[in-house]
Design a protein around this motif. Sequence first.
Motif, PDB file in Angstrom:
ATOM      1  N   TYR A   7      44.948  -2.631  41.109  1.00 31.80           N
ATOM      2  CA  TYR A   7      44.304  -1.767  42.095  1.00 31.80           C
ATOM      3  C   TYR A   7      43.495  -0.694  41.368  1.00 31.80           C
ATOM      4  CZ  TYR A   7      47.453  -3.995  45.417  1.00 31.80           C
ATOM      5  OH  TYR A   7      48.118  -4.914  46.183  1.00 31.80           O
ATOM      6  N   ARG A   8      42.217  -0.638  41.701  1.00 28.56           N
ATOM      7  CA  ARG A   8      41.320   0.335  41.087  1.00 28.56           C
ATOM      8  C   ARG A   8      41.537   1.698  41.742  1.00 28.56           C
ATOM      9  NH1 ARG A   8      36.838  -2.073  38.710  1.00 28.56           N
ATOM     10  NH2 ARG A   8      35.421  -0.456  39.489  1.00 28.56           N
ATOM     11  N   VAL A   9      41.798   2.716  40.917  1.00 30.76           N
ATOM     12  CA  VAL A   9      42.182   4.031  41.434  1.00 30.76           C
ATOM     13  C   VAL A   9      41.178   5.098  40.996  1.00 30.76           C
ATOM     14  CG1 VAL A   9      43.989   5.787  41.537  1.00 30.76           C
ATOM     15  CG2 VAL A   9      44.615   3.364  41.322  1.00 30.76           C
ATOM     16  N   LEU A  10      40.846   5.991  41.936  1.00 31.02           N
ATOM     17  CA  LEU A  10      40.051   7.186  41.645  1.00 31.02           C
ATOM     18  C   LEU A  10      40.941   8.396  41.898  1.00 31.02           C
ATOM     19  CD1 LEU A  10      37.424   8.758  41.079  1.00 31.02           C
ATOM     20  CD2 LEU A  10      36.825   8.442  43.499  1.00 31.02           C
ATOM     21  N   ILE A  11      41.063   9.276  40.901  1.00 32.32           N
ATOM     22  CA  ILE A  11      41.881  10.480  41.014  1.00 32.32           C
ATOM     23  C   ILE A  11      40.978  11.672  41.285  1.00 32.32           C
ATOM     24  CG2 ILE A  11      43.516  12.008  39.839  1.00 32.32           C
ATOM     25  CD1 ILE A  11      44.210   9.570  38.022  1.00 32.32           C
ATOM     26  N   VAL A  31      49.887  -2.524  37.426  1.00 32.27           N
ATOM     27  CA  VAL A  31      49.271  -2.923  38.681  1.00 32.27           C
ATOM     28  C   VAL A  31      48.090  -2.012  39.003  1.00 32.27           C
ATOM     29  CG1 VAL A  31      50.630  -1.488  40.272  1.00 32.27           C
ATOM     30  CG2 VAL A  31      49.807  -3.731  41.034  1.00 32.27           C
ATOM     31  N   PHE A  32      48.029  -0.851  38.334  1.00 32.93           N
ATOM     32  CA  PHE A  32      46.955   0.109  38.583  1.00 32.93           C
ATOM     33  C   PHE A  32      45.973   0.165  37.422  1.00 32.93           C
ATOM     34  CE2 PHE A  32      50.619   2.019  40.953  1.00 32.93           C
ATOM     35  CZ  PHE A  32      50.097   1.856  42.228  1.00 32.93           C
ATOM     36  N   SER A  33      44.723   0.399  37.768  1.00 34.24           N
ATOM     37  CA  SER A  33      43.669   0.621  36.786  1.00 34.24           C
ATOM     38  C   SER A  33      42.904   1.866  37.199  1.00 34.24           C
ATOM     39  CB  SER A  33      42.726  -0.584  36.726  1.00 34.24           C
ATOM     40  OG  SER A  33      41.603  -0.304  35.922  1.00 34.24           O
ATOM     41  N   VAL A  34      43.033   2.958  36.432  1.00 29.81           N
ATOM     42  CA  VAL A  34      42.341   4.204  36.767  1.00 29.81           C
ATOM     43  C   VAL A  34      40.874   4.068  36.367  1.00 29.81           C
ATOM     44  CG1 VAL A  34      42.215   6.686  36.390  1.00 29.81           C
ATOM     45  CG2 VAL A  34      44.447   5.555  36.484  1.00 29.81           C
ATOM     46  N   GLU A  35      39.995   4.063  37.362  1.00 32.74           N
ATOM     47  CA  GLU A  35      38.575   3.823  37.126  1.00 32.74           C
ATOM     48  C   GLU A  35      37.763   5.101  37.004  1.00 32.74           C
ATOM     49  OE1 GLU A  35      37.274   0.805  36.594  1.00 32.74           O
ATOM     50  OE2 GLU A  35      39.347   0.061  36.721  1.00 32.74           O
ATOM     51  N   GLY A  36      38.356   6.239  37.371  1.00 29.53           N
ATOM     52  CA  GLY A  36      37.601   7.475  37.261  1.00 29.53           C
ATOM     53  C   GLY A  36      38.393   8.673  37.731  1.00 29.53           C
ATOM     54  N   VAL A  51      32.172   3.375  41.495  1.00 30.25           N
ATOM     55  CA  VAL A  51      33.288   2.599  40.940  1.00 30.25           C
ATOM     56  C   VAL A  51      34.015   1.747  41.975  1.00 30.25           C
ATOM     57  CG1 VAL A  51      33.600   4.352  39.163  1.00 30.25           C
ATOM     58  CG2 VAL A  51      35.039   4.421  41.213  1.00 30.25           C
ATOM     59  N   ALA A  52      33.720   1.947  43.258  1.00 22.65           N
ATOM     60  CA  ALA A  52      34.322   1.149  44.342  1.00 22.65           C
ATOM     61  C   ALA A  52      35.838   1.030  44.202  1.00 22.65           C
ATOM     62  CB  ALA A  52      33.682  -0.248  44.372  1.00 22.65           C
ATOM     63  N   PRO A  53      36.561   2.142  44.284  1.00 21.27           N
ATOM     64  CA  PRO A  53      38.020   2.093  44.113  1.00 21.27           C
ATOM     65  C   PRO A  53      38.712   1.449  45.307  1.00 21.27           C
ATOM     66  CG  PRO A  53      37.362   4.272  44.836  1.00 21.27           C
ATOM     67  CD  PRO A  53      36.091   3.509  44.595  1.00 21.27           C
ATOM     68  N   ASP A  54      39.904   0.938  45.049  1.00 17.81           N
ATOM     69  CA  ASP A  54      40.761   0.448  46.130  1.00 17.81           C
ATOM     70  C   ASP A  54      41.580   1.594  46.712  1.00 17.81           C
ATOM     71  OD1 ASP A  54      40.170  -2.432  45.691  1.00 17.81           O
ATOM     72  OD2 ASP A  54      41.219  -2.083  43.795  1.00 17.81           O
ATOM     73  N   ILE A  55      41.908   2.564  45.851  1.00 16.82           N
ATOM     74  CA  ILE A  55      42.748   3.698  46.239  1.00 16.82           C
ATOM     75  C   ILE A  55      42.112   4.987  45.723  1.00 16.82           C
ATOM     76  CG2 ILE A  55      45.027   4.787  46.032  1.00 16.82           C
ATOM     77  CD1 ILE A  55      46.074   1.965  45.300  1.00 16.82           C
ATOM     78  N   ILE A  56      42.099   6.014  46.569  1.00 13.31           N
ATOM     79  CA  ILE A  56      41.660   7.334  46.144  1.00 13.31           C
ATOM     80  C   ILE A  56      42.828   8.291  46.342  1.00 13.31           C
ATOM     81  CG2 ILE A  56      40.071   9.250  46.571  1.00 13.31           C
ATOM     82  CD1 ILE A  56      38.038   7.210  47.588  1.00 13.31           C
ATOM     83  N   LEU A  57      43.279   8.904  45.260  1.00 13.48           N
ATOM     84  CA  LEU A  57      44.322   9.934  45.334  1.00 13.48           C
ATOM     85  C   LEU A  57      43.605  11.272  45.427  1.00 13.48           C
ATOM     86  CD1 LEU A  57      46.824   8.631  42.623  1.00 13.48           C
ATOM     87  CD2 LEU A  57      46.959   8.353  45.108  1.00 13.48           C
ATOM     88  N   LEU A  58      43.723  11.943  46.564  1.00 13.53           N
ATOM     89  CA  LEU A  58      42.894  13.098  46.892  1.00 13.53           C
ATOM     90  C   LEU A  58      43.709  14.372  47.056  1.00 13.53           C
ATOM     91  CD1 LEU A  58      40.109  14.248  47.801  1.00 13.53           C
ATOM     92  CD2 LEU A  58      40.659  13.426  50.118  1.00 13.53           C
TER      93      LEU A  58
END
Length: 214
Positions: A7-11, A31-36, A51-58
């Motif tokens: 899962y592509r993640v944006l923090i 399972v996670f890939s931090v993309e930005g 980066v088209a993330p799957d998950i954004i931690l906001l």
Amino acid sequence: MSEKIRYRVLIVDDHPLMRRGIRQLLETDDVFSVEGEASSGAEAVSLAERVAPDIILLDLNMKGLSGLDTLHALRRDGITARVIILTVSDAPGDIRAMIDAGADGYLLKDSDPDTLLEAIREGATQGGAFSQRIREYLNHRDMSDAQESPFAALTERELDVLQEVARGLSNKQIAGTLHISEETVKVHIRNLLRKLNVRSRVAATVLFLENRGI
């Protein structure tokens, strides 16, 4: 054997140390890939498009665009990633505002790291990620609503704006004090007037002074 889903993640958080800690936690699970990483809401919107993330931690409370404003901007720009709020605030108004705005989860930063990682994984795979305290609040939301103060529906940022309004500050002065744009101040005032069911700044000030004081 098939490759493990990543899962592509944006923090998104305005504190570098917090971003580093979250990244390091996620990197313990392949399972996670931090993309930005983004340090502001505006940067998050721009980066999410690239980066088209799957998950954004906001994060919820940031300088400039708040977490709520950022969530609205992301959805307005067609970002379909699951947005999970990661914050220190367990204020009912903040929880309500983010969930009602379409957040896919609400996690507290003081959670145990293993518990936090498991919740993020659950949000990635099943679409819902909530700390236990938040889950309990949501389960009793209707009952709580009847007992809360007039300001329970306000977010923390809206309460900040209301307090400055009650001090007699102008929109421009409030913007300078809270480090947000004057237009954002106007949006918060419009929203808090609607939530308090009053028609003017004066009426909101009177309600504030009667119920909370300065």
